[in-house]
Scaffold this motif. Sequence first.
Motif, PDB file in Angstrom:
ATOM      1  N   SER A   1       4.159  17.674  -5.804  1.00 29.70           N
ATOM      2  CA  SER A   1       5.332  16.818  -5.571  1.00 29.70           C
ATOM      3  C   SER A   1       5.241  16.103  -4.230  1.00 29.70           C
ATOM      4  CB  SER A   1       6.618  17.650  -5.617  1.00 29.70           C
ATOM      5  OG  SER A   1       6.790  18.228  -6.868  1.00 29.70           O
ATOM      6  N   ILE A   2       4.833  16.816  -3.202  1.00 30.39           N
ATOM      7  CA  ILE A   2       4.688  16.205  -1.877  1.00 30.39           C
ATOM      8  C   ILE A   2       3.618  15.122  -1.915  1.00 30.39           C
ATOM      9  CG2 ILE A   2       3.920  16.648   0.502  1.00 30.39           C
ATOM     10  CD1 ILE A   2       5.270  19.433   0.195  1.00 30.39           C
TER      11      ILE A   2
ATOM     12  N   ARG B   1       2.410   9.394  -1.801  1.00 33.06           N
ATOM     13  CA  ARG B   1       1.724   8.243  -2.402  1.00 33.06           C
ATOM     14  C   ARG B   1       2.708   7.145  -2.766  1.00 33.06           C
ATOM     15  NH1 ARG B   1      -2.407   9.107  -7.174  1.00 33.06           N
ATOM     16  NH2 ARG B   1      -2.654   6.872  -7.131  1.00 33.06           N
ATOM     17  N   GLN B   2       3.880   7.544  -3.277  1.00 27.75           N
ATOM     18  CA  GLN B   2       4.895   6.578  -3.701  1.00 27.75           C
ATOM     19  C   GLN B   2       5.584   5.917  -2.511  1.00 27.75           C
ATOM     20  OE1 GLN B   2       5.557   5.664  -6.855  1.00 27.75           O
ATOM     21  NE2 GLN B   2       7.186   4.256  -6.277  1.00 27.75           N
ATOM     22  N   TYR B   3       5.854   6.693  -1.464  1.00 27.68           N
ATOM     23  CA  TYR B   3       6.591   6.204  -0.303  1.00 27.68           C
ATOM     24  C   TYR B   3       5.791   6.459   0.974  1.00 27.68           C
ATOM     25  CZ  TYR B   3      10.314   6.549  -3.754  1.00 27.68           C
ATOM     26  OH  TYR B   3      11.054   6.443  -4.894  1.00 27.68           O
TER      27      TYR B   3
ATOM     28  N   GLU C   1       6.727   7.806   8.727  1.00 28.29           N
ATOM     29  CA  GLU C   1       6.402   7.309  10.065  1.00 28.29           C
ATOM     30  C   GLU C   1       7.356   7.875  11.100  1.00 28.29           C
ATOM     31  OE1 GLU C   1       8.388   2.943  10.266  1.00 28.29           O
ATOM     32  OE2 GLU C   1       6.442   2.975   9.313  1.00 28.29           O
ATOM     33  N   SER C   2       6.871   7.970  12.307  1.00 23.67           N
ATOM     34  CA  SER C   2       7.647   8.617  13.370  1.00 23.67           C
ATOM     35  C   SER C   2       8.785   7.722  13.834  1.00 23.67           C
ATOM     36  CB  SER C   2       6.734   8.945  14.545  1.00 23.67           C
ATOM     37  OG  SER C   2       6.370   7.753  15.207  1.00 23.67           O
TER      38      SER C   2
END
Length: 180
Positions: free
Chosen positions: A152-153, A158-160, A165-166
Amino acid sequence: ILFSMGGASFLALSMVVQRYSLSYPDKEVPLFSCLLPRMFVWFLGLVTYGIGCVLYVISLIFGPLILMGSIFTTLLIWNMIFARWLLKEPLTPPKIACSGTILLGVCFVVIGTPSDIPVNFTPKEIIDLLSKPGASVYVAILFSLVILSVISIFLYERQYPGASESYSEKGTGVGKLGNS
């Protein structure tokens, strides 16, 4: 109980300190009114993580895993508090409501945990427990859930891809902290 809660708070602090050090926009990171090198602050977070783990392991000597594990989940609340303090993350109503739910659940477990739960097992007793058919199903379900979580992670990342990002890359949060 205090060792478990101390372990949870140190672990939460360590995660926030490490995230803070890695997301701060400059190479020198302000921590406790000192400018310190980024990797030194990250290392302090790692040491704090070790202290938290030691405190949690010590807590397991004094009580059943269900009780100490439940108290240890307060690390989510501590994480929210430390992220507010160090990363200037907002305390939103859903975060506060979820923290209250966690705290209420921990209180129920503390109140409802019987005092006569066995906490010490010999290796033979552990092997006997794990050799029962129900234990095999339980371990298989746990392993499957871990694999499902990893998948799932991976799919989420991959999708988002920009969701991770920091704060400093987005121009919010830590990047605006300065020396405060």
